[in-house]
Design a protein around this motif. Sequence first.
Motif, short mmCIF file in Angstrom:
data_model
loop_
_atom_site.label_atom_id
_atom_site.label_comp_id
_atom_site.label_asym_id
_atom_site.label_seq_id
_atom_site.Cartn_x
_atom_site.Cartn_y
_atom_site.Cartn_z
N UNK A 51 0.82 -1.22 0.00
CA UNK A 51 0.00 0.00 0.00
C UNK A 51 0.85 1.27 0.00
N UNK A 52 2.08 1.16 0.45
CA UNK A 52 2.96 2.33 0.59
C UNK A 52 3.95 2.47 -0.56
N UNK A 110 -0.86 -0.43 -6.08
CA UNK A 110 -1.07 -1.38 -7.18
C UNK A 110 -0.78 -0.71 -8.51
N UNK A 111 -1.28 0.50 -8.70
CA UNK A 111 -1.04 1.21 -9.96
C UNK A 111 0.44 1.59 -10.11
N UNK A 112 1.08 1.98 -9.02
CA UNK A 112 2.51 2.30 -9.08
C UNK A 112 3.32 1.07 -9.48
N UNK A 113 2.99 -0.09 -8.90
CA UNK A 113 3.68 -1.33 -9.26
C UNK A 113 3.37 -1.74 -10.70
N UNK A 114 2.12 -1.58 -11.11
CA UNK A 114 1.74 -1.92 -12.49
C UNK A 114 2.48 -1.04 -13.49
N UNK A 137 2.85 -8.07 -9.59
CA UNK A 137 1.94 -7.45 -8.61
C UNK A 137 1.78 -8.29 -7.34
N UNK A 138 2.48 -9.39 -7.25
CA UNK A 138 2.28 -10.31 -6.12
C UNK A 138 2.66 -9.70 -4.77
N UNK A 139 3.43 -8.64 -4.76
CA UNK A 139 3.78 -7.96 -3.52
C UNK A 139 2.78 -6.91 -3.09
N UNK A 140 1.67 -6.83 -3.81
CA UNK A 140 0.62 -5.86 -3.49
C UNK A 140 -0.66 -6.62 -3.18
N UNK A 141 -1.16 -6.44 -1.99
CA UNK A 141 -2.38 -7.14 -1.56
C UNK A 141 -3.63 -6.32 -1.84
N UNK A 142 -4.65 -7.04 -2.29
CA UNK A 142 -5.97 -6.46 -2.44
C UNK A 142 -6.95 -7.43 -1.78
#
Length: 165
Positions: A51-52, A110-114, A137-142
Amino acid sequence: MSDYALDISIIINGELVHERVEARKTLVDFLRENLALTGSHVGCEHGVCGACTVRVDGEIVRGCLMLAVQCDGSTVETIESLSDSGEIADLQAAFEQRNALQCGYCTPGMITAAQDLLKRVKENNKVPSRDEIRDHLSGNYCRCTGYHAIVDAVEAVAQARAGGK
């Protein structure tokens, strides 16, 4: 402020910032509390949820695992900068069109990682597979979407940016 604070200079979203910061303050807390840049969220505070996520010197990092003082002399870009510049406008639209955001808490990270993935694959002139998107994206949880809509959105943007390859 504690007895141990340091003066730092950072370029944040294109602007030079000089601040006195507690040595133990994380980058995400500095951005949110000192600069009112609240797009990057504080989630797990262990670097797990994403998230950060922000960019430091062009690389995505977890703002909760990096201290603000570590960024002295660096360039930091937050979701606000990526959005204001128009760099991620197509990603934002795709997330909205495909319902790839629900509560929105994970969305900036998520968008920053994408965007990081899409910049990397553009350099290699290819469109990432769905598995590559999931992996990046696996390091970003939704906890809301189930990820399918997120992968759909990133895949659609990757194809559009590649000219429909």
